[in-house]
Design an enzyme around this catalytic site. Structure first.
Site, short mmCIF file in Angstrom:
data_model
loop_
_atom_site.label_atom_id
_atom_site.label_comp_id
_atom_site.label_asym_id
_atom_site.label_seq_id
_atom_site.Cartn_x
_atom_site.Cartn_y
_atom_site.Cartn_z
N ASP A 48 -100.77 36.78 -38.10
CA ASP A 48 -100.14 35.72 -37.09
C ASP A 48 -98.79 35.32 -37.82
O ASP A 48 -98.08 36.06 -38.76
CB ASP A 48 -101.08 34.86 -36.79
CG ASP A 48 -100.91 34.06 -35.54
OD1 ASP A 48 -99.97 33.15 -35.55
OD2 ASP A 48 -101.33 34.42 -34.59
N LYS A 124 -98.36 39.95 -30.87
CA LYS A 124 -98.48 38.72 -30.50
C LYS A 124 -97.32 38.13 -30.22
O LYS A 124 -96.54 37.98 -31.10
CB LYS A 124 -99.58 37.90 -31.17
CG LYS A 124 -99.84 36.54 -30.57
CD LYS A 124 -100.78 35.79 -31.29
CE LYS A 124 -100.85 34.22 -31.42
NZ LYS A 124 -101.87 33.57 -31.88
N ASP A 126 -95.07 34.69 -29.28
CA ASP A 126 -95.25 33.08 -28.97
C ASP A 126 -94.14 32.49 -28.31
O ASP A 126 -93.14 33.51 -27.82
CB ASP A 126 -95.52 32.65 -30.45
CG ASP A 126 -96.50 31.40 -30.35
OD1 ASP A 126 -96.72 30.75 -29.24
OD2 ASP A 126 -96.98 31.22 -31.61
N VAL A 163 -98.20 27.21 -21.54
CA VAL A 163 -97.01 26.75 -20.80
C VAL A 163 -96.35 27.66 -19.86
O VAL A 163 -96.26 28.79 -20.09
CB VAL A 163 -96.02 26.30 -22.10
CG1 VAL A 163 -94.96 25.87 -21.53
CG2 VAL A 163 -96.58 25.29 -23.12
N ASP A 164 -95.68 27.04 -18.80
CA ASP A 164 -94.88 27.90 -17.70
C ASP A 164 -96.01 28.84 -16.78
O ASP A 164 -95.48 29.91 -16.67
CB ASP A 164 -93.78 28.51 -18.35
CG ASP A 164 -92.53 27.45 -18.78
OD1 ASP A 164 -92.70 26.54 -18.09
OD2 ASP A 164 -91.92 27.70 -19.37
N ARG A 179 -101.95 34.21 -23.04
CA ARG A 179 -102.64 32.76 -23.63
C ARG A 179 -102.37 31.86 -22.65
O ARG A 179 -101.28 31.25 -22.15
CB ARG A 179 -102.20 32.50 -25.02
CG ARG A 179 -102.70 32.90 -26.20
CD ARG A 179 -103.93 32.11 -26.62
NE ARG A 179 -103.88 30.84 -26.63
CZ ARG A 179 -103.21 30.22 -27.76
NH1 ARG A 179 -103.14 30.89 -28.72
NH2 ARG A 179 -102.86 28.93 -27.83
N ASP A 183 -103.68 25.58 -27.98
CA ASP A 183 -104.51 26.19 -29.41
C ASP A 183 -105.80 25.71 -29.22
O ASP A 183 -105.91 24.48 -29.14
CB ASP A 183 -103.61 25.82 -30.55
CG ASP A 183 -102.52 26.49 -30.60
OD1 ASP A 183 -101.95 27.02 -29.73
OD2 ASP A 183 -101.72 26.66 -31.65
C1 GLA Z 1 -98.91 28.85 -31.72
C2 GLA Z 1 -99.95 29.75 -31.20
C3 GLA Z 1 -101.24 29.94 -32.17
C4 GLA Z 1 -100.27 30.33 -33.42
C5 GLA Z 1 -99.15 29.49 -34.01
C6 GLA Z 1 -98.50 30.15 -35.16
O1 GLA Z 1 -99.42 27.42 -31.92
O2 GLA Z 1 -100.46 29.38 -29.96
O3 GLA Z 1 -101.90 30.67 -31.82
O4 GLA Z 1 -99.94 31.73 -33.45
O5 GLA Z 1 -98.40 29.15 -33.05
O6 GLA Z 1 -97.37 29.11 -35.50
#
Ligand code: GLA
Length: 387
Positions: A48, A124, A126, A163-164, A179, A183
């Protein structure tokens, strides 16, 4: 590429946050293989946020942090692939990642090429530091196209953290997962909030694009980056083993990605066994991949959902989010077989198994009542039999 089943794997963020390095990744790859996670279906090992240097190089490329990853990312990829696993990485559609590292806005083509050269299999993506003037759905489409242009099969995991309204556009913009919520924290209120918010948003959860309710916290036991201690209003908000059971049953049944966030090198035996439960995983990974549908709602916070499986069995998830009171410790939730496609009087019933425990609950006609303790889930598998 078509993603035929919800992805399963492991991700650094929940436990390690920015404290990641080559040793952690290689050891986790070994653990995934040696402890049976790979055989159970967990195949993506995902790094990540916080993996790069703070600046791009003179050619505009992202550079792995030289201290954390001294041999670079191709080395990591080769190791992961040599174990028969797949390699996931992380970037962000905005100017910076959520933790403030360089991100891909305006660099989509070169970043996709870099990731492809490192032979990643999953990205992934973000949504931190995303410019207000730009359009999110378009930014995800731009990266989806950049990834396609590389010619490499790369799962594209959108992460706008809800979001969005990504559920409205992620599928059409080339994302394989999105997602749908903020979080997760390793706290009961957090996982329940996420779960309840998505229960009726699963109808489109099938091939190509899955509703990602964030990584599992099973086995974290209050340790790590999203430990949830900030959320513990009182001790009862800390996750107990039974809460992990309910989380895992729900994520698996709903067809959400199963991405482990705990340190699997140190996880306790009970949680390990839970994560490796083949009967639960089989429902998540069912070949027909049909989304769940609601059967019933009781007093706002108790729910019964069903899911048709490839071999004609039905999976049923019964959830009771009502807190325990002195007089009410569980609820009996009804499962009318009419709602599962078997009309009363047809001469058929269901043989029922508790998926978690393997207990055979017998053959029933017309319906079944399942007792669900407060703040718990029960997952059943029902097989059609002649009565
Ligand atoms: C966001 C994502 C998390 C993680 C963090 C990393 O908050 O939703 O899952 O990837 O960023 O900074």
């Amino acid at each position: 590429m078509i993603l035929k089943k919800p992805p399963m794997g492991w991700n650094t963020w929940n436990t390690f946050g920015k404290n990641i390095d080559e040793k952690l990744i290689l050891e986790t790859a070994d653990t995934m293989v040696e402890m049976g996670y790979k055989d159970a279906g967990y195949e993506y090992l995902i790094i990540d946020d916080c993996w790069s240097e703070m600046k791009r190089d003179e050619n505009g490329r992202l550079v792995p942090d030289k201290k954390k990853f001294p041999h670079g990312m191709k080395y990591i990829a080769d190791y992961i692939h040599s174990k028969g696993l797949k390699f996931g990485m992380y970037s962000d559609a905005g100017f910076y990642t959520c933790a403030g590292y360089p991100a891909s806005f305006g660099h989509e083509i070169i970043d996709a090429q870099t990731f492809a050269e490192w032979e990643i299999d999953y990205l992934k993506y973000d949504y931190g530091f995303f410019p207000n003037s730009a359009k999110g759905d378009n930014a995800y489409l731009v990266m989806a196209q950049a990834l396609r242009m590389t010619g490499r099969d790369i799962i594209f995991a959108a992460c706008t953290a809800g979001v969005d309204n990504p559920g409205e556009w992620a599928r059409s913009r080339g994302c394989h997962t999105y997602r749908s919520t903020d979080d997760i924290r390793d706290a009961k209120s957090s996982y329940v909030e996420i779960l309840e918010s998505q229960l009726d948003r699963m109808e489109n959860n099938t091939f190509d694009c899955y509703n990602d309710m964030d990584m599992l916290t099973v086995g974290m036991n209050g340790i790590g980056n999203v430990s949830g201690k900030d959320r513990y209003r009182n001790a009862s908000d800390a996750m107990k083993y039974e809460d992990y059971e309910s989380q895992f049953l729900a994520w698996a049944f709903l067809g959400a990605p199963l991405i482990i966030g705990a340190d699997i090198r140190k996880i306790d035996e009970k949680c390990k066994k839970l994560l490796l439960n083949r009967d639960i995983i089989a429902i998540n990974q069912d070949a027909e991949n049909r989304p769940p549908f609601r059967i019933e709602k009781y007093y706002e916070r108790a729910h019964v959902f069903a899911r048709l499986l490839e071999n004609g069995d039905m999976a049923v998830l019964a959830l009771n989010f009502h807190p325990e009171t002195p007089t009410q410790k569980s609820l009996k939730l009804k499962i009318p077989f009419d709602d599962l496609g078997i009309r009363t009087g047809f001469g058929y019933g269901f043989e029922i198994t508790n998926v978690l425990t393997g207990e055979n609950l017998g053959i029933h006609e017309a319906g079944y009542g399942v007792a669900v303790k407060s703040e718990r889930a029960v997952l059943l598998r029902l097989k059609i039999v002649k009565c």
